[in-house]
Write a protein that holds these residues in place. Sequence first.
Motif, short mmCIF file in Angstrom:
data_model
loop_
_atom_site.label_atom_id
_atom_site.label_comp_id
_atom_site.label_asym_id
_atom_site.label_seq_id
_atom_site.Cartn_x
_atom_site.Cartn_y
_atom_site.Cartn_z
N THR A 68 7.17 9.09 -2.59
CA THR A 68 6.17 8.00 -1.83
C THR A 68 4.89 7.95 -2.58
N ALA A 119 0.78 -1.07 -0.12
CA ALA A 119 0.04 0.24 0.09
C ALA A 119 0.87 1.36 0.03
N LEU A 120 2.13 1.22 0.67
CA LEU A 120 2.85 2.50 0.64
C LEU A 120 4.21 1.87 0.31
N ASN A 180 5.56 -0.61 3.03
CA ASN A 180 4.38 -1.02 4.31
C ASN A 180 3.19 -1.62 3.62
N GLU A 203 1.40 6.17 -2.58
CA GLU A 203 0.36 5.63 -1.85
C GLU A 203 -0.78 4.89 -2.62
N LYS A 204 -0.64 3.49 -2.63
CA LYS A 204 -1.79 2.93 -3.67
C LYS A 204 -3.41 3.12 -3.18
N VAL A 259 8.22 3.64 -0.56
CA VAL A 259 8.91 5.17 -0.56
C VAL A 259 10.24 4.64 -1.46
N THR A 296 -4.91 5.58 -1.86
CA THR A 296 -5.44 6.90 -2.37
C THR A 296 -5.03 7.30 -3.72
#
Length: 120
Positions: A40, A6-7, A120, A42-43, A9, A45
């Motif tokens: 970064t 989901a995250l 993450n 963020e999948k 970086v 959002t």
Amino acid sequence: MELIAALIVFSCSGFGTQTDVYNHGKRETTASEIANKRITVEKITDSVFIDGNAYEAVIGNGDVRVDFEEDHGVTRDFDLYIRLADGYFEWNDSLPLWNDPNKRRRLNNVTGKCKVEEVN
């Protein structure tokens, strides 16, 4: 292999060209470099954070794309592409040079690689 977290970086670095466009039409091209730019993804959002700013992104099919053209011709415009399979990236941008009366815009075209710093 595509990351499905989901995250993610990234730290991205690359080389390319920087072209200054003068008001009288002359173009002057030199080397351009991006080093350790933190990006970064963020999948959840569908957003990407670059230099602390959030942008809407298209995430899928093994890649990430951002096309930021708000207030074209006034602020910095850019597009970003990251291929998740191997970290290949492309960065193109254009910004006005208000502080230099002889120049109109600066264009950057950089390619390179991103390495994953955190997942993450």
